[in-house]
Design a protein around this motif. Sequence first.
Motif, short mmCIF file in Angstrom:
data_model
loop_
_atom_site.label_atom_id
_atom_site.label_comp_id
_atom_site.label_asym_id
_atom_site.label_seq_id
_atom_site.Cartn_x
_atom_site.Cartn_y
_atom_site.Cartn_z
N MET A 283 10.43 5.44 0.61
CA MET A 283 9.04 5.91 0.56
C MET A 283 8.53 6.00 1.97
O MET A 283 9.03 5.32 2.87
CB MET A 283 8.20 4.91 -0.24
CG MET A 283 8.10 3.58 0.45
SD MET A 283 7.57 2.27 -0.63
CE MET A 283 9.02 1.96 -1.56
N PRO A 284 7.54 6.87 2.20
CA PRO A 284 7.00 6.96 3.56
C PRO A 284 6.14 5.74 3.87
O PRO A 284 5.43 5.23 2.99
CB PRO A 284 6.15 8.22 3.53
CG PRO A 284 5.88 8.50 2.10
CD PRO A 284 6.97 7.87 1.30
N LEU A 285 6.20 5.29 5.15
CA LEU A 285 5.36 4.17 5.57
C LEU A 285 3.94 4.69 5.74
O LEU A 285 3.72 5.70 6.39
CB LEU A 285 5.88 3.59 6.88
CG LEU A 285 5.30 2.26 7.37
CD1 LEU A 285 6.27 1.59 8.30
CD2 LEU A 285 3.95 2.40 8.02
N LEU A 286 3.02 4.04 5.12
CA LEU A 286 1.63 4.49 5.18
C LEU A 286 0.84 3.44 5.92
O LEU A 286 0.64 2.34 5.42
CB LEU A 286 1.12 4.63 3.75
CG LEU A 286 -0.20 5.35 3.63
CD1 LEU A 286 0.02 6.85 3.61
CD2 LEU A 286 -0.88 4.91 2.33
N TRP A 287 0.44 3.77 7.17
CA TRP A 287 -0.30 2.79 7.98
C TRP A 287 -1.77 3.01 7.75
O TRP A 287 -2.30 4.06 8.11
CB TRP A 287 0.07 2.98 9.45
CG TRP A 287 -0.55 1.96 10.33
CD1 TRP A 287 -1.68 2.11 11.08
CD2 TRP A 287 -0.09 0.63 10.56
NE1 TRP A 287 -1.96 0.96 11.76
CE2 TRP A 287 -0.98 0.02 11.45
CE3 TRP A 287 0.99 -0.12 10.08
CZ2 TRP A 287 -0.84 -1.28 11.89
CZ3 TRP A 287 1.12 -1.42 10.53
CH2 TRP A 287 0.22 -1.99 11.42
N ASP B 71 1.95 9.18 -6.11
CA ASP B 71 2.36 10.57 -5.87
C ASP B 71 3.51 10.94 -6.78
O ASP B 71 3.57 12.03 -7.34
CB ASP B 71 2.80 10.75 -4.41
CG ASP B 71 1.62 10.60 -3.47
OD1 ASP B 71 0.47 10.59 -3.98
OD2 ASP B 71 1.83 10.47 -2.25
N TRP B 72 4.44 10.00 -6.89
CA TRP B 72 5.64 10.27 -7.68
C TRP B 72 5.29 10.44 -9.16
O TRP B 72 5.74 11.36 -9.83
CB TRP B 72 6.62 9.13 -7.48
CG TRP B 72 7.81 9.18 -8.35
CD1 TRP B 72 8.84 10.06 -8.26
CD2 TRP B 72 8.11 8.31 -9.44
NE1 TRP B 72 9.77 9.79 -9.23
CE2 TRP B 72 9.35 8.72 -9.97
CE3 TRP B 72 7.47 7.21 -10.02
CZ2 TRP B 72 9.94 8.08 -11.05
CZ3 TRP B 72 8.06 6.59 -11.08
CH2 TRP B 72 9.28 7.03 -11.58
N LEU B 73 4.43 9.55 -9.66
CA LEU B 73 4.03 9.65 -11.07
C LEU B 73 3.33 10.98 -11.31
O LEU B 73 3.48 11.60 -12.36
CB LEU B 73 3.11 8.48 -11.44
CG LEU B 73 3.77 7.12 -11.57
CD1 LEU B 73 2.72 6.04 -11.87
CD2 LEU B 73 4.81 7.13 -12.68
N ASP C 16 0.83 -1.21 0.00
CA ASP C 16 0.00 0.00 0.00
C ASP C 16 0.86 1.26 0.00
O ASP C 16 0.61 2.20 -0.75
CB ASP C 16 -0.91 0.01 1.22
CG ASP C 16 -2.15 -0.82 0.98
OD1 ASP C 16 -2.26 -1.36 -0.14
OD2 ASP C 16 -2.99 -0.92 1.88
N SER C 17 1.87 1.25 0.85
CA SER C 17 2.74 2.44 0.94
C SER C 17 3.41 2.67 -0.40
O SER C 17 3.51 3.80 -0.88
CB SER C 17 3.81 2.24 2.01
OG SER C 17 3.23 1.94 3.24
N PHE C 18 3.88 1.58 -0.99
CA PHE C 18 4.61 1.67 -2.25
C PHE C 18 3.69 2.19 -3.34
O PHE C 18 4.03 3.08 -4.11
CB PHE C 18 5.15 0.28 -2.61
CG PHE C 18 6.24 0.30 -3.64
CD1 PHE C 18 6.61 1.47 -4.27
CD2 PHE C 18 6.90 -0.86 -3.97
CE1 PHE C 18 7.61 1.49 -5.22
CE2 PHE C 18 7.91 -0.86 -4.91
CZ PHE C 18 8.26 0.32 -5.54
N ARG C 19 2.48 1.66 -3.34
CA ARG C 19 1.54 2.06 -4.39
C ARG C 19 1.21 3.54 -4.27
O ARG C 19 1.14 4.26 -5.27
CB ARG C 19 0.26 1.21 -4.27
CG ARG C 19 -0.41 0.97 -5.61
CD ARG C 19 -1.56 -0.03 -5.47
NE ARG C 19 -2.04 -0.41 -6.80
CZ ARG C 19 -2.82 0.35 -7.54
NH1 ARG C 19 -3.20 1.54 -7.10
NH2 ARG C 19 -3.21 -0.05 -8.75
#
Lengths: 385, 845
Positions: free
Chosen positions: B798-802, B505-507, B497-500
């Motif tokens: 990448m930021p960890l997204l919990w 955001d990056w794209l 999820d964090s990666f996605r």
Amino acid sequence: MGDLRAHSYLKIILLFGLALPLQLLASEAYQLLRGDPAGYAAVVPGKALKFPEDHLPHPDYRIEWWYLTANLIDASGAHYDVHWTLFRQSMSPLADPGGWSSNQVWMAHAALSTPEGHVYKQQFARGGIGQAGVEWTTTNKVTANPESTTATNSPDQFQAWLDNGMLKGQGSSPLPGQLSFTVEDFEVSLNLNVATPWVLQGDAGYSRKSNMGQASYYYSQPHITITGEVTRNQQTTNLTGQGWLDREWSSQPLAPNQPGWDWLSVHLDDGHALMVYRLRQDNGEDWISGSWITPEGQTTSLNKSDIVFQPIRHTTLKTGTNTHHKLPLHWRVALPGLGLSWTVAPRSEDHWLNTAFPYWEGPVTLEGTMAGQGFLELTGYPESQ
Amino acid sequence: MKRQFKQTIWVFVTLISHYRRHPGQALTMALGLISGVALWAAVQLINDHARSSYAEADQLLGAEARYWIRSDNSLGVAVADYVDLRRAGFEQLYPVIETQVRDAQGRSVAIIATDLLALPVGSGIGSNARYSNPFGASSWLALIQADYQAWYPQSLATQLGIEPGQRLILASGEHLPPALIQTQTQQGQRVFMDIAAAMAILGTDTFSYLGVGRLSESEQLRLAALLPATLTLVTNHQALDLAQVTESLHTHLTALGLLSFAVGLFIVFNAVRFSLLARQGTLTTLREMGVSLGMLSIAIIAESLLWTLFGTSLGLVSGYALSQLLLPAMAMSLQSLYAAELGTLIGIRPEQVLQAFGLSLAGVVLALTLPLWLRARESIRRQRDTTAQWQQDQRGIGWMALVAMGLLGLAAALYPWMASIEQGFLILALVMFGGALLLPWLVLSLIETCARLLPKQQWLLRWAVSDALAQLPHLRIALMALLLTLTANIGVTTLVDSFRTALGDWLETRLAADIYVQSESLDIEAVKQVAWLSGYSPRIGVDLRWQNRPTSIRGLDLNAPDTVGMVLAQDQGVQNQQAQDQARQAWRAGDSSVIPILANEQVRYLAHTPLGSMIELPTPTGLRRFKIIGYVHDYGNSSLAFYLPGETVMALWPAAELLGAGLWLSDPAAQIDPDWLSSRLSALGVKPGQWVRQGEIKRLSFAIFDRTFAITATLNTLTLLVAGLSLLTALLAVHQQRLPEYAHWRSMGVNFSQWLQIVALPLLLMLAVTLLLSLPLGFSLSWLLINKLNVIAFGWTMPLLWSWWPLAKLGILTLGIVLTTLTVSVVRVRQTLPTAIQQLAGDSG
């Protein structure tokens, strides 16, 4: 064969990629050789061959070749033998669209026997892109005077090539000319000279292959005198000797009952040349034919009743990791009408070509009425158990 | 001697006969072993297959590719140059067209084409070697003649929905030749066709490059001398590069495979536990009858070997099937990420069978042989003493907690030294197994606390709590397995999820332009003139090698909208907006002595080059010094990349060429009309198929992303199912064993709903503890994966997204599995209870 370099048909037909075990390949390939030539030009008697035009390809015929064999020696008398062939095949009877869409396929075989052994290679190329072909090229010759760089067009020059293997005529005919090719780390370069006319085989170039209508157009140059060299690791060996060039094209070369053939071309010490072949037929009645050629190039066609062409014994050769072939490497040849008779023996047994369709082709020596040397070709022999 | 042998056989048969009486246990053990070995083997087979495919990267379509001949400009290699080189005797050369096209549905399709006639396969024949037919055992006349053929591996055909004989339609409107399900060596997930067909379809008269086989030193010199000025001979480093860049990915997969195996072992443990209880009597009786410990040991070893053989063979077979299912997705991912081509056929080698046997043997020894042997060794007196067993169990849980603390402590101690991906996974394993071993103690403590706190009037609740004490020994291994899989699931879900999100955001910032053009024929001067464009961002570049890795240098237009607003990765040196602005300013301004340069994060983490480092890059005039002043995110790229102002790149590398451009439309709504766009773009020299809308790139990126993690998701789900299965079998066994007890309760007047509460409440309590514990463990796992392992493996931060929603889904799924399990076991109890009551009546009668 000269006549029936039919192994070449088989190899070219392999281009059609038969998904069959190798044992079946031979018979299946033969089946295709007997295939319907519909759409392709037919080989008919009475057509007059025309030179130099007929040195060029005949793309409306299915198959064609330029086939050179040579027996050479170095200064010490050691034997070097050369066999270089260029094959052409039409993949469809339609007109050649040329370029990348060309329906012409080329195949080259190059082989060299040296005192150390036998090396060979097989190559393929598509037509239309310049990688292989037979044509007259108009070369630009820059005059020797550096002041005036005007270029003059030389007459059309014959070239038959695939990659760096090339037979180049001095003029519009392949002979006199030059043959150059590489095989493994050998570089072969030969000057080919002739003093006698082309020999039309069969009936003025119409060469019958069976009594069922199969035939080819066939002419030869049996009297090529050769000087040249072979280079390996910067070591050059000068060579001299004699060669034989065959030209043949057809659309349906084989009859349904012919499983293979044996072919012999010979230079005799008195200057005569001899060519004999037999097409082995299922019913045991072999189709035998040949020609007797004087040193001046006058030819006499020979038919079955003129020729004795019989194996003396068979030799079993190891032809692969697990394969053996039983081959007639020793022969008796006689022309009873002329009172001539010889025995034929291979210079070395090691001349099996493990190409896509394997065959034996190598130099032979003759003993008998007069001595001689030449090339023997054996094709269509099944693997022995 | 003979008698002894017969006796041993007899002991063995007695031992084994247990499974005849308890086929359920045999089935569970088999399931555990087979699923464990299968999951591990599937991953291992894919890994090995991928690695051997990389090793073939110095080959192309079955021919050797020691070198490439590439064009210095982007025009490709001219046919005439190729033919001249062949005629000069370089028969080891062959032409290749390799490209990505998009089909009418916008999907990316890779195409590879060569001239099979010229392909130097099996060259260098010796007099004994059978010449290999370059045309294989398939009809290829149709391949090289109009209408030609397009060869698809089965998996690619399935993916694209192509049937034999069909023609794939491209975005450019061209049709690929009729499809054939067939593959050429090293084709990978690409469409293979004759080079003449490819040239016609792509509308090109040049090759992408030439492949070059083996060259002797003198041949290399001669070739270099013959090459036209626009062509360069380049050494093929691909095999080495691929092995290097994909190593982390494979370690990652291996870890997942081992986790699956561990979960499988838990099931075996579980089964053995119950089989031990049931076989206790047999063991004791055998010992009492005078069977020696040695003889018993031999019988136990024989049983273990039997299990190992059984587990290995069936596990390998299922693993092989699974690997075939997972391979296409994996191959597509590797192709998108690393341009690595995987063959379509996986083979099993003897080493792999041995490995599987070894692993399975180790598992069986750990889970079956050891406990069985320890039990057999115990004194006969202790074996009959149940109190001693109960005490032992309590002590066991205490010991496990101590070991857990030890493992967690070790993980904490090792953490500061973590540098490689293997160390990362070690710490990860320590945390996970530490957590799992801690679980029984936590549950026990909670039960004891509840028992103390509950008022005396709540007899049913107190009964339920004390029943938990009776259930715990039976369920704790299943719970531990569940905890492990939950933790892994949470960790990986959070990572994905964090990666996605980070990728999205990056794209968003990276792909700011409306249209992206990849064409050497783009007329950049004309682009500046047209009114329907509001902005453009051309990219120029060269590729070179730095630190022995493929490295790209990219030149950006300083005035392009996406360059002006370029976002730098957060780093110790570049944290806030001001620092970002400063870095950008310095980069734009340049410097004549040490040039400021931006790099992708891969340079920082994979090439270990910290912010502020001085580096040297090769230019045609020698090495130049640069200073790294910032990093940009570059997800999905496996190469190192540096970014400079376009003019600097042109000055330092004059051979740099235009790679493509981003274009901004004056009226973004105009792009809806493809014909309008197409006609305007073709006026700028851009052919159909050479441009793509921003939205399509994003869609494609996410498609690649999702496919990449598909294998992870599959393994996760499978592991969770295996853990659920483990819980089910444990529950079934425990209820089966306690049936007489339940019969007693029933006869004491306990009704069904009371019984259900007594039995279900402890289970839910234990499950709650497991779920709660999985949260901090899962968080630690995702933290390690995102901030450590991912950075070490790919060089991406990448930021960890919990996020709670996926966790809630996981919780609901788990609850569902547990409730299903409970229902199944309750139904079983209801079915069998009457018989048990009759038996009870019979016993007391």
